[in-house]
Design an enzyme around this catalytic site. Structure first.
Site, PDB file in Angstrom:
ATOM      1  N   GLY A 264      22.275   1.731 -65.344  1.00  0.00           N
ATOM      2  CA  GLY A 264      21.881   2.930 -64.464  1.00  0.00           C
ATOM      3  C   GLY A 264      23.157   3.739 -64.004  1.00  0.00           C
ATOM      4  O   GLY A 264      22.851   4.698 -63.333  1.00  0.00           O
TER       5      GLY A 264
ATOM      6  N   HIS B  91      -3.026  26.236 -50.012  1.00  0.00           N
ATOM      7  CA  HIS B  91      -2.858  26.422 -48.533  1.00  0.00           C
ATOM      8  C   HIS B  91      -3.413  25.301 -47.822  1.00  0.00           C
ATOM      9  O   HIS B  91      -4.461  24.800 -48.026  1.00  0.00           O
ATOM     10  CB  HIS B  91      -3.722  27.724 -48.071  1.00  0.00           C
ATOM     11  CG  HIS B  91      -3.824  27.814 -46.979  1.00  0.00           C
ATOM     12  ND1 HIS B  91      -2.292  28.422 -46.120  1.00  0.00           N
ATOM     13  CD2 HIS B  91      -4.499  27.843 -45.631  1.00  0.00           C
ATOM     14  CE1 HIS B  91      -2.549  28.687 -44.746  1.00  0.00           C
ATOM     15  NE2 HIS B  91      -3.927  28.126 -44.708  1.00  0.00           N
TER      16      HIS B  91
ATOM     17  N   VAL C 249      28.785  18.313 -52.042  1.00  0.00           N
ATOM     18  CA  VAL C 249      27.476  17.551 -51.811  1.00  0.00           C
ATOM     19  C   VAL C 249      27.910  16.397 -51.107  1.00  0.00           C
ATOM     20  O   VAL C 249      27.035  15.871 -50.355  1.00  0.00           O
ATOM     21  CB  VAL C 249      26.966  17.399 -53.308  1.00  0.00           C
ATOM     22  CG1 VAL C 249      25.471  17.274 -53.349  1.00  0.00           C
ATOM     23  CG2 VAL C 249      27.522  18.780 -54.026  1.00  0.00           C
TER      24      VAL C 249
ATOM     25  N   ALA D 166      22.816  14.154 -62.576  1.00  0.00           N
ATOM     26  CA  ALA D 166      22.116  13.104 -63.336  1.00  0.00           C
ATOM     27  C   ALA D 166      20.998  13.751 -64.446  1.00  0.00           C
ATOM     28  O   ALA D 166      20.923  13.217 -65.686  1.00  0.00           O
ATOM     29  CB  ALA D 166      21.219  12.101 -62.449  1.00  0.00           C
TER      30      ALA D 166
HETATM   31  P1  FAD Z   1      27.588   7.610 -65.011  1.00  0.00           P
HETATM   32  O1  FAD Z   1      26.458   7.543 -64.169  1.00  0.00           O
HETATM   33  O2  FAD Z   1      28.743   7.534 -64.304  1.00  0.00           O
HETATM   34  O3  FAD Z   1      27.760   6.451 -66.151  1.00  0.00           O
HETATM   35  C1  FAD Z   1      28.711   6.140 -66.779  1.00  0.00           C
HETATM   36  C2  FAD Z   1      28.626   4.318 -67.010  1.00  0.00           C
HETATM   37  O4  FAD Z   1      29.521   4.201 -68.185  1.00  0.00           O
HETATM   38  C3  FAD Z   1      28.917   3.681 -65.719  1.00  0.00           C
HETATM   39  O5  FAD Z   1      28.037   2.800 -65.533  1.00  0.00           O
HETATM   40  C4  FAD Z   1      30.234   2.950 -66.235  1.00  0.00           C
HETATM   41  O6  FAD Z   1      30.341   1.713 -65.705  1.00  0.00           O
HETATM   42  C5  FAD Z   1      29.950   2.953 -67.675  1.00  0.00           C
HETATM   43  N1  FAD Z   1      31.431   2.879 -68.508  1.00  0.00           N
HETATM   44  C6  FAD Z   1      32.356   3.698 -68.288  1.00  0.00           C
HETATM   45  N2  FAD Z   1      33.462   3.361 -69.256  1.00  0.00           N
HETATM   46  C7  FAD Z   1      32.848   2.407 -69.869  1.00  0.00           C
HETATM   47  C8  FAD Z   1      33.259   1.348 -70.987  1.00  0.00           C
HETATM   48  N3  FAD Z   1      34.609   1.898 -71.771  1.00  0.00           N
HETATM   49  N4  FAD Z   1      32.558   0.487 -71.628  1.00  0.00           N
HETATM   50  C9  FAD Z   1      31.276   0.132 -70.951  1.00  0.00           C
HETATM   51  N5  FAD Z   1      30.827   1.028 -70.097  1.00  0.00           N
HETATM   52  C10 FAD Z   1      31.376   2.034 -69.438  1.00  0.00           C
HETATM   53  N6  FAD Z   1      23.240  13.636 -59.457  1.00  0.00           N
HETATM   54  C11 FAD Z   1      22.109  14.320 -58.994  1.00  0.00           C
HETATM   55  O7  FAD Z   1      21.825  14.990 -60.070  1.00  0.00           O
HETATM   56  N7  FAD Z   1      21.627  14.026 -57.998  1.00  0.00           N
HETATM   57  C12 FAD Z   1      22.176  13.307 -56.788  1.00  0.00           C
HETATM   58  O8  FAD Z   1      21.333  13.254 -56.013  1.00  0.00           O
HETATM   59  C13 FAD Z   1      23.316  12.783 -57.065  1.00  0.00           C
HETATM   60  N8  FAD Z   1      23.864  12.062 -55.959  1.00  0.00           N
HETATM   61  C14 FAD Z   1      25.009  11.759 -56.250  1.00  0.00           C
HETATM   62  C15 FAD Z   1      25.508  10.854 -54.945  1.00  0.00           C
HETATM   63  C16 FAD Z   1      26.797  10.242 -55.040  1.00  0.00           C
HETATM   64  C17 FAD Z   1      27.347   9.439 -53.946  1.00  0.00           C
HETATM   65  C18 FAD Z   1      27.470  10.195 -56.342  1.00  0.00           C
HETATM   66  C19 FAD Z   1      28.779   9.660 -56.561  1.00  0.00           C
HETATM   67  C20 FAD Z   1      26.918  11.193 -57.241  1.00  0.00           C
HETATM   68  C21 FAD Z   1      25.687  11.590 -57.326  1.00  0.00           C
HETATM   69  N9  FAD Z   1      25.055  12.127 -58.363  1.00  0.00           N
HETATM   70  C22 FAD Z   1      24.078  12.878 -58.409  1.00  0.00           C
HETATM   71  C23 FAD Z   1      25.788  12.507 -59.713  1.00  0.00           C
HETATM   72  C24 FAD Z   1      25.490  11.518 -60.803  1.00  0.00           C
HETATM   73  O9  FAD Z   1      25.480  10.075 -60.291  1.00  0.00           O
HETATM   74  C25 FAD Z   1      26.015  11.774 -61.877  1.00  0.00           C
HETATM   75  O10 FAD Z   1      26.109  13.191 -62.368  1.00  0.00           O
HETATM   76  C26 FAD Z   1      25.501  10.868 -63.101  1.00  0.00           C
HETATM   77  O11 FAD Z   1      25.593   9.503 -62.733  1.00  0.00           O
HETATM   78  C27 FAD Z   1      26.392  11.027 -64.603  1.00  0.00           C
HETATM   79  O12 FAD Z   1      25.869  10.407 -65.436  1.00  0.00           O
HETATM   80  P2  FAD Z   1      26.492   9.997 -66.912  1.00  0.00           P
HETATM   81  O13 FAD Z   1      25.667   8.720 -67.498  1.00  0.00           O
HETATM   82  O14 FAD Z   1      27.226  10.833 -67.226  1.00  0.00           O
HETATM   83  O15 FAD Z   1      27.659   8.908 -65.968  1.00  0.00           O
HETATM   84  P1  NAI Z   2      32.305  18.782 -54.591  1.00  0.00           P
HETATM   85  O1  NAI Z   2      33.015  19.593 -55.647  1.00  0.00           O
HETATM   86  O2  NAI Z   2      30.743  18.844 -54.372  1.00  0.00           O
HETATM   87  O3  NAI Z   2      32.993  19.182 -53.224  1.00  0.00           O
HETATM   88  C1  NAI Z   2      34.335  18.919 -52.988  1.00  0.00           C
HETATM   89  C2  NAI Z   2      34.694  19.840 -51.801  1.00  0.00           C
HETATM   90  O4  NAI Z   2      35.982  19.339 -51.410  1.00  0.00           O
HETATM   91  C3  NAI Z   2      35.039  21.162 -52.332  1.00  0.00           C
HETATM   92  O5  NAI Z   2      34.199  22.079 -51.333  1.00  0.00           O
HETATM   93  C4  NAI Z   2      36.590  21.498 -52.397  1.00  0.00           C
HETATM   94  O6  NAI Z   2      36.712  22.813 -51.734  1.00  0.00           O
HETATM   95  C5  NAI Z   2      36.940  20.331 -51.342  1.00  0.00           C
HETATM   96  N1  NAI Z   2      38.172  19.956 -51.284  1.00  0.00           N
HETATM   97  C6  NAI Z   2      39.067  19.739 -52.263  1.00  0.00           C
HETATM   98  N2  NAI Z   2      40.185  19.231 -52.189  1.00  0.00           N
HETATM   99  C7  NAI Z   2      40.161  19.248 -50.774  1.00  0.00           C
HETATM  100  C8  NAI Z   2      41.378  18.971 -49.776  1.00  0.00           C
HETATM  101  N3  NAI Z   2      42.614  18.550 -50.336  1.00  0.00           N
HETATM  102  N4  NAI Z   2      40.897  19.038 -48.484  1.00  0.00           N
HETATM  103  C9  NAI Z   2      39.855  19.540 -48.077  1.00  0.00           C
HETATM  104  N5  NAI Z   2      38.965  19.916 -48.993  1.00  0.00           N
HETATM  105  C10 NAI Z   2      38.906  19.716 -50.061  1.00  0.00           C
HETATM  106  O7  NAI Z   2      32.480  17.284 -54.766  1.00  0.00           O
HETATM  107  P2  NAI Z   2      31.783  15.833 -53.886  1.00  0.00           P
HETATM  108  O8  NAI Z   2      31.197  16.286 -52.836  1.00  0.00           O
HETATM  109  O9  NAI Z   2      33.036  14.618 -53.978  1.00  0.00           O
HETATM  110  O10 NAI Z   2      30.945  15.725 -55.314  1.00  0.00           O
HETATM  111  C11 NAI Z   2      31.314  15.248 -56.423  1.00  0.00           C
HETATM  112  C12 NAI Z   2      30.248  15.548 -57.541  1.00  0.00           C
HETATM  113  O11 NAI Z   2      29.273  14.658 -57.417  1.00  0.00           O
HETATM  114  C13 NAI Z   2      29.336  16.979 -57.110  1.00  0.00           C
HETATM  115  O12 NAI Z   2      30.092  17.952 -57.569  1.00  0.00           O
HETATM  116  C14 NAI Z   2      28.148  16.691 -58.011  1.00  0.00           C
HETATM  117  O13 NAI Z   2      28.298  16.916 -59.107  1.00  0.00           O
HETATM  118  C15 NAI Z   2      27.962  15.234 -57.688  1.00  0.00           C
HETATM  119  N6  NAI Z   2      26.879  14.882 -56.682  1.00  0.00           N
HETATM  120  C16 NAI Z   2      25.827  15.526 -56.736  1.00  0.00           C
HETATM  121  C17 NAI Z   2      24.534  15.360 -55.700  1.00  0.00           C
HETATM  122  C18 NAI Z   2      23.507  15.921 -55.630  1.00  0.00           C
HETATM  123  O14 NAI Z   2      23.051  16.535 -56.862  1.00  0.00           O
HETATM  124  N7  NAI Z   2      22.893  15.979 -54.658  1.00  0.00           N
HETATM  125  C19 NAI Z   2      25.148  14.413 -54.619  1.00  0.00           C
HETATM  126  C20 NAI Z   2      26.412  14.022 -54.580  1.00  0.00           C
HETATM  127  C21 NAI Z   2      27.420  14.116 -55.582  1.00  0.00           C
END
Ligand code: FAD
Ligand code: NAI
Length: 466
Positions: free
Chosen positions: A39, A445, A184, A321
């Site tokens: 996941g 509605h 975010v 994601a």
């Molecule tokens: P990942 O989900 O990072 O998966 C990569 C996997 O590869 C990991 O499990 C890792 O362990 C594995 N891996 C890495 N290197 C190796 C290796 N060499 N061998 C074996 N396994 C390996 N996105 C949304 O769209 N909606 C959201 O609400 C949202 N909320 C988020 C909230 C938070 C707090 C964070 C941090 C991110 C959020 N995101 C959200 C972003 C979303 O999680 C990522 O965009 C998404 O998980 C990317 O999918 P991916 O498969 O590219 O990578």
């Molecule tokens: P982000 O790119 O959304 O925001 C980072 C913020 O930090 C920016 O506003 C930037 O200007 C600021 N910043 C950068 N350097 C700084 C500094 N030195 N001091 C103060 N501010 C600074 O990154 P974030 O929130 O870490 O999330 C990472 C990514 O994870 C997102 O871009 C998104 O792709 C994914 N994500 C998506 C979610 C969703 O779809 N709801 C939820 C959480 C994460």
């Protein structure tokens, strides 16, 4: 040594969806994942646990404050943080097990361990006890995701200075949480802890929150979050942190430089973005290099090395994601000799605060920069009957349409539950709909979705409800 059509490195939304689609298309497929559970970031420490806490904390705040009382429900809730975390962990576990079930259903082999490329068509996996297994593959997909970007001078220890993973598992409610970055993660997790009782200060480098969003929508969200009690220090940067047993002293300066001030916090969340994760992947064995941003480039999901593909957070595009999931299907379909396309302009974005901000397509700022003539239709939720009876009237729906053709170019929604409504416009825009198409479409509605139709009607200045 085992041999497969496709070996995927990474079991997140990119990797697991690619593996499932490969299995569905009859390819022999293995997915290498080093975590204990499938996941990826999304299910384990990202989308899913953050939404579990957003939901629970939202209900807690509603029950604690005026929202329930206004409806005539008088309760005094008590926070049981252990139970809130437990139910979050149970949801995460159930969903990761769901991926295991799908792997069995579609004959995907999960190879547990960390994978590295050892040359064309070869992946070596090292398991938890150090045993190595060699896999051969006609095609390899890299889906290794991303990790938090570190901030020099503010070292993450996940005790006092947290990344998002640490902030999703705190054992106590902070007294004062300083969030670095009003993107975010900062806005979502800052909201969780504020609702549970923390004082929250968000330090942001830029002069606005929710960077990349339509400016008007971002400003509306900023105002709402400020009203809720979140404190913002914009145009500011944290330059250093000194950690003690009980807290952190942060040095904060104006972004342009100047007099520093010290802010005391018991916890700090560093959320300044994420960066691609490629450590130990053996890219050099197939002649692959990263670009200046540490990104592994692709052209139609192919890397520069024959038979090696890349999808998800580790390559270009938004780190979302559903973007990883879209790329997974298209990439595997291309490997299988089928066609597939993604319109990156139509990947929606949501910030799951309350109100939420959901958008798809171009912002007004982007259209202005492109010199594109456009019309705006806007409708406030304060004029929507369902929002009114629910006492949830914050926000608006905004539709941007081409001035000449009326094609919808961008949609920006601010309000409760708008994440569940933006899909309507994703579909409409995939079919190149005009604002008139939406305006002429019946909506149920009384629902909040009627505001979307009214916004579409407003493009020609003829909303029937305002
Ligand atoms: P990942 O989900 O990072 O998966 C990569 C996997 O590869 C990991 O499990 C890792 O362990 C594995 N891996 C890495 N290197 C190796 C290796 N060499 N061998 C074996 N396994 C390996 N996105 C949304 O769209 N909606 C959201 O609400 C949202 N909320 C988020 C909230 C938070 C707090 C964070 C941090 C991110 C959020 N995101 C959200 C972003 C979303 O999680 C990522 O965009 C998404 O998980 C990317 O999918 P991916 O498969 O590219 O990578
Ligand atoms: P982000 O790119 O959304 O925001 C980072 C913020 O930090 C920016 O506003 C930037 O200007 C600021 N910043 C950068 N350097 C700084 C500094 N030195 N001091 C103060 N501010 C600074 O990154 P974030 O929130 O870490 O999330 C990472 C990514 O994870 C997102 O871009 C998104 O792709 C994914 N994500 C998506 C979610 C969703 O779809 N709801 C939820 C959480 C994460």
């Amino acid at each position: 040594m085992s041999s497969y059509d496709v070996v995927i490195i990474g079991g997140g939304p990119g990797g697991y969806n690619a593996a499932i689609r490969a299995g569905q298309l009859g390819l022999s497929v293995a997915c290498v994942e080093g975590r204990e559970t499938l996941g990826g970031t999304c299910l384990n420490v990202g989308c899913i646990p953050s939404k579990a806490l957003l939901h629970a904390s939202e209900l807690y705040e509603a029950a604690s404050g005026e929202a329930f009382a206004k409806l005539g429900i008088e309760v005094t809730p008590t926070l049981n943080l252990d139970q809130m975390m437990k139910q979050k962990n149970e949801s995460v576990m159930a969903l990761t097990k769901g991926i295991e079930f799908l792997f069995r259903k579609y004959k995907v082999e999960w190879i547990k361990g960390w994978g590295r490329i050892a040359g064309p068509g070869t992946v070596i996996v090292t398991d938890a006890s150090g045993v190595e297994t060699e896999l051969l593959a006609k095609d390899i997909i890299i889906a290794t995701g991303s990790e938090p970007t570190p901030l020099p001078g503010v070292e993450i220890d996940n005790k006092r200075i947290l990344d998002s993973t640490g902030a999703l598992s705190l054992a106590q409610v902070p007294k004062h949480l300083v969030v670095i970055g009003a993107g975010v993660i900062g806005l979502e997790l800052g909201s969780v802890w504020r609702r549970l009782g923390a004082q929250v200060t968000v330090v942001e480098f830029l002069d606005h929150v929710a960077h990349g969003s339509d400016l008007e929508a971002g400003k509306t969200l900023h105002r709402s979050l400020s009203r809720q009690g979140m404190n913002f220090k914009l145009s500011s940067k944290v330059t250093s942190a000194i950690t003690s047993e009980t807290g952190v002293s942060l040095s904060v300066e104006p972004a342009a430089g100047g007099q520093a001030e010290v802010i005391e916090a018991d916890y700090v969340l560093v959320s300044i973005g994420r960066r691609p994760f490629t450590r130990g992947l053996g890219l050099e064995t197939v002649g692959l290099a990263l670009d200046k941003r540490g990104m592994l480039e692709n052209k139609d999901y192919r890397t520069a090395a024959e038979g090696i593909w890349v999808i998800g957070d580790v390559t270009s595009g938004p780190m979302l994601a559903h973007k990883a999931e879209d790329e997974a299907s298209v990439c595997v379909e291309r490997i299988a000799g089928k066609a597939g396309e993604i319109d990156y302009n139509l990947i929606p974005n949501v910030i799951y605060t309350r109100p939420e901000l959901a958008s798809v397509g171009k912002t007004e700022e982007q259209l202005k920069a492109e010199g594109r003539a456009y019309k705006v239709g806007k409708f406030p939720f304060s004029a929507n009957s369902r929002a009114k009876v629910n006492h949830e009237t914050e926000g608006f729906a905004k539709v941007l349409a081409d001035e000449r053709t009326d094609e919808i170019l961008g949609v920006h929604l601010v309000g409760p539950s708008v994440s569940e409504m933006i899909g309507e416009f994703c579909v409409a825009m995939e079919f190149a709909a005009s604002s008139e198409d939406v305006a002429l479409t019946s909506h149920p509605h009384p629902t909040r979705s009627e505001a979307l139709r009214q916004a579409a009607m407003s493009v020609i200045g003829l909303p029937t409800q305002s």
